[in-house]
Motif scaffolding. Structure first.
Motif, PDB file in Angstrom:
ATOM      1  N   PRO A  70       0.812  -1.220   0.000  1.00 42.09           N
ATOM      2  CA  PRO A  70       0.000   0.000   0.000  1.00 42.09           C
ATOM      3  C   PRO A  70       0.846   1.271   0.000  1.00 42.09           C
ATOM      4  O   PRO A  70       0.624   2.171  -0.801  1.00 42.09           O
ATOM      5  CB  PRO A  70      -0.826  -0.105   1.299  1.00 42.09           C
ATOM      6  N   SER A  71       1.824   1.336   0.923  1.00 39.73           N
ATOM      7  CA  SER A  71       2.657   2.534   1.022  1.00 39.73           C
ATOM      8  C   SER A  71       3.893   2.242   1.853  1.00 39.73           C
ATOM      9  O   SER A  71       3.795   1.615   2.917  1.00 39.73           O
ATOM     10  CB  SER A  71       1.875   3.683   1.667  1.00 39.73           C
ATOM     11  N   ARG A  73       5.490   4.471   3.350  1.00 40.53           N
ATOM     12  CA  ARG A  73       5.558   5.435   4.444  1.00 40.53           C
ATOM     13  C   ARG A  73       5.387   4.728   5.788  1.00 40.53           C
ATOM     14  O   ARG A  73       5.761   5.253   6.832  1.00 40.53           O
ATOM     15  CB  ARG A  73       4.482   6.504   4.280  1.00 40.53           C
ATOM     16  N   GLN A  99       3.948   0.462  -5.223  1.00 37.48           N
ATOM     17  CA  GLN A  99       3.039   0.965  -4.192  1.00 37.48           C
ATOM     18  C   GLN A  99       1.689   1.302  -4.815  1.00 37.48           C
ATOM     19  O   GLN A  99       1.623   2.005  -5.817  1.00 37.48           O
ATOM     20  CB  GLN A  99       3.611   2.219  -3.537  1.00 37.48           C
ATOM     21  N   SER A 100       0.631   0.814  -4.200  1.00 39.71           N
ATOM     22  CA  SER A 100      -0.715   1.117  -4.699  1.00 39.71           C
ATOM     23  C   SER A 100      -1.235   2.444  -4.163  1.00 39.71           C
ATOM     24  O   SER A 100      -2.186   3.000  -4.704  1.00 39.71           O
ATOM     25  CB  SER A 100      -1.690   0.008  -4.293  1.00 39.71           C
ATOM     26  N   HIS A 101      -0.626   2.935  -3.077  1.00 40.02           N
ATOM     27  CA  HIS A 101      -1.071   4.163  -2.413  1.00 40.02           C
ATOM     28  C   HIS A 101      -2.558   4.092  -2.063  1.00 40.02           C
ATOM     29  O   HIS A 101      -3.284   5.084  -2.140  1.00 40.02           O
ATOM     30  CB  HIS A 101      -0.769   5.397  -3.278  1.00 40.02           C
ATOM     31  N   GLU A 102      -2.991   2.879  -1.690  1.00 38.41           N
ATOM     32  CA  GLU A 102      -4.378   2.622  -1.259  1.00 38.41           C
ATOM     33  C   GLU A 102      -5.403   2.978  -2.335  1.00 38.41           C
ATOM     34  O   GLU A 102      -6.552   3.298  -2.040  1.00 38.41           O
ATOM     35  CB  GLU A 102      -4.692   3.392   0.045  1.00 38.41           C
ATOM     36  N   ASP A 103      -5.001   2.903  -3.587  1.00 40.82           N
ATOM     37  CA  ASP A 103      -5.878   3.226  -4.710  1.00 40.82           C
ATOM     38  C   ASP A 103      -6.200   1.933  -5.471  1.00 40.82           C
ATOM     39  O   ASP A 103      -5.318   1.359  -6.123  1.00 40.82           O
ATOM     40  CB  ASP A 103      -5.181   4.229  -5.632  1.00 40.82           C
ATOM     41  N   ARG A 106      -5.187   1.940  -9.168  1.00 41.65           N
ATOM     42  CA  ARG A 106      -3.738   1.797  -9.343  1.00 41.65           C
ATOM     43  C   ARG A 106      -3.324   0.346  -9.081  1.00 41.65           C
ATOM     44  O   ARG A 106      -2.470  -0.192  -9.784  1.00 41.65           O
ATOM     45  CB  ARG A 106      -3.005   2.740  -8.396  1.00 41.65           C
ATOM     46  N   GLU A 107      -3.955  -0.271  -8.098  1.00 43.09           N
ATOM     47  CA  GLU A 107      -3.655  -1.674  -7.801  1.00 43.09           C
ATOM     48  C   GLU A 107      -3.939  -2.556  -9.017  1.00 43.09           C
ATOM     49  O   GLU A 107      -3.132  -3.420  -9.380  1.00 43.09           O
ATOM     50  CB  GLU A 107      -4.493  -2.133  -6.612  1.00 43.09           C
ATOM     51  N   THR A 127      -5.450  -2.955  -1.144  1.00 39.81           N
ATOM     52  CA  THR A 127      -5.791  -1.647  -0.592  1.00 39.81           C
ATOM     53  C   THR A 127      -6.944  -1.762   0.395  1.00 39.81           C
ATOM     54  O   THR A 127      -7.658  -2.772   0.439  1.00 39.81           O
ATOM     55  CB  THR A 127      -6.200  -0.653  -1.701  1.00 39.81           C
ATOM     56  N   SER A 225      -6.379   7.674   8.412  1.00 44.84           N
ATOM     57  CA  SER A 225      -5.831   9.004   8.168  1.00 44.84           C
ATOM     58  C   SER A 225      -5.905   9.801   9.467  1.00 44.84           C
ATOM     59  O   SER A 225      -6.650   9.438  10.394  1.00 44.84           O
ATOM     60  CB  SER A 225      -6.621   9.732   7.079  1.00 44.84           C
TER      61      SER A 225
END
Length: 332
Positions: A70-71, A73, A99-103, A106-107, A127, A225
């Motif tokens: 996911p990330s 970070r 990284q999908s960045h929780e999208d 994108r995944e 995600t 978040s």
């Protein structure tokens, strides 16, 4: 631009057959030591680079493994990926890390890229919004094994590696109860994640075991978040009997809640964040999830699945590997 030297050219210069040169470069036992030495010396002199694509084609392998997180970070995933890469490297594989960045969109694109690259296997943490897994099943349908990491779909027909967060949450809640708390809250993650549900169930099981009646509003869901946590914790603290202790889904969720200014509330998180050693331990405890070792287990499982796939055998591995967590107490 100068063209790359080929085996054919080396063979002509040494007046050998292409087959002999190829075998010498690959240390074939049928080739004598002197011949190997001559071939390798000439290859080094000419800056010969092996044609990996041809080798991959012959072996029907790309020696590439896809890892979709996911990330990065999140320190948990950073350490987990390090464990995955260590095992992959020991077995002569490289990892394609994305990284999908929780999208979810994108995944899906990343999974499509893995298909096009024809990777030999994939480890994926889906995600928070992923509810349809058809795009991931496409990998398995073309013979690319998949291991779900941490966030595991609610089905038995998959292979996965995750932590036993039910027991971890139960132990963490018991610890807070042992400190005299009878009003306890839980800041859970998104309720569509199995790991969120399991932590919440562990929390509730500990309350029931201690004879504590769960009050309305003591459990609130955050999207992880900062704003989502602030909203969830605000609701929790506005109930008639607000909790005096809170089990948080992750350490950073606990820290976001702490920043709202309720110093009398004690927190336990998940992650045992390395940064806490520089912060005088703002939480009373945290659950150590051993991400590096968990990553190693995930990669080891994937390699075994790939071996079984290559030999057209039923994989001799557990479908669901559950790792034990450990509660690390900062303040006794």
């Amino acid at each position: 631009m100068k063209k790359a030297v080929t085996i054919v050219e080396i063979a002509k210069l040494l007046k050998m057959s292409v087959s002999t040169v190829s075998k010498a470069l690959n240390d074939h036992p049928a080739i004598g030591a002197l011949t190997k030495e001559r071939v390798k010396a000439k290859a080094k002199e000419l800056n010969y680079i092996p044609n990996q694509a041809a080798r991959f084609f012959q072996q029907k392998k790309s020696f590439q493994l896809g890892v979709i997180m996911p990330s990065l970070r999140d320190q948990f995933y950073v350490e987990a990926v390090s464990g995955m890469e260590a095992v992959a490297r020991q077995n002569n594989y490289i990892t394609l890390l994305c990284q999908s960045h929780e999208d979810p969109d994108r995944e899906r694109d990343l999974v499509k890229t893995m298909l096009l690259q024809r990777v030999d296997g994939v480890i994926i943490t889906v995600t928070k919004q992923t509810r349809d897994f058809d795009h991931i099943r496409q990998l398995e349908q073309v013979g690319i094994p998949v291991v779900y990491f941490v966030r595991v779909p609610d089905t038995d027909a998959i292979y996965s590696v995750s932590n036993n967060v039910f027991e971890a949450a139960k132990d963490a809640t018991r610890f807070l109860i042992s400190r005299g708390h009878t009003k306890l809250g839980h800041l859970m993650g998104p309720d569509n994640l199995v790991t969120s549900v399991e932590r919440c169930e562990g929390f509730k099981a500990a309350l029931a075991e201690a004879g504590i009646t769960l009050q309305t509003g003591w459990i609130q869901s955050s999207d992880l978040s900062r704003s989502g946590t602030e909203t969830a914790f605000g609701k929790m603290m506005r109930v008639a009997e607000p909790p005096t202790a809170v089990l948080a889904f992750k350490d950073h969720v606990a820290l976001d809640a702490l920043a709202l200014g309720h110093p009398s509330v004690e927190f336990v998180g998940f992650g045992n964040s390395p940064s806490f050693r520089y912060m005088n331990y703002p939480l009373v405890a945290s659950v150590e999830e051993h991400p590096y070792g968990l990553g190693e287990k995930a990669m080891d499982q994937l390699l075994k699945l790939m071996e079984a796939e290559a030999q057209d055998k039923i994989p001799a591995v557990e479908r669901s590997i559950r790792n034990k967590c450990e509660l690390v107490v900062y303040h006794k």
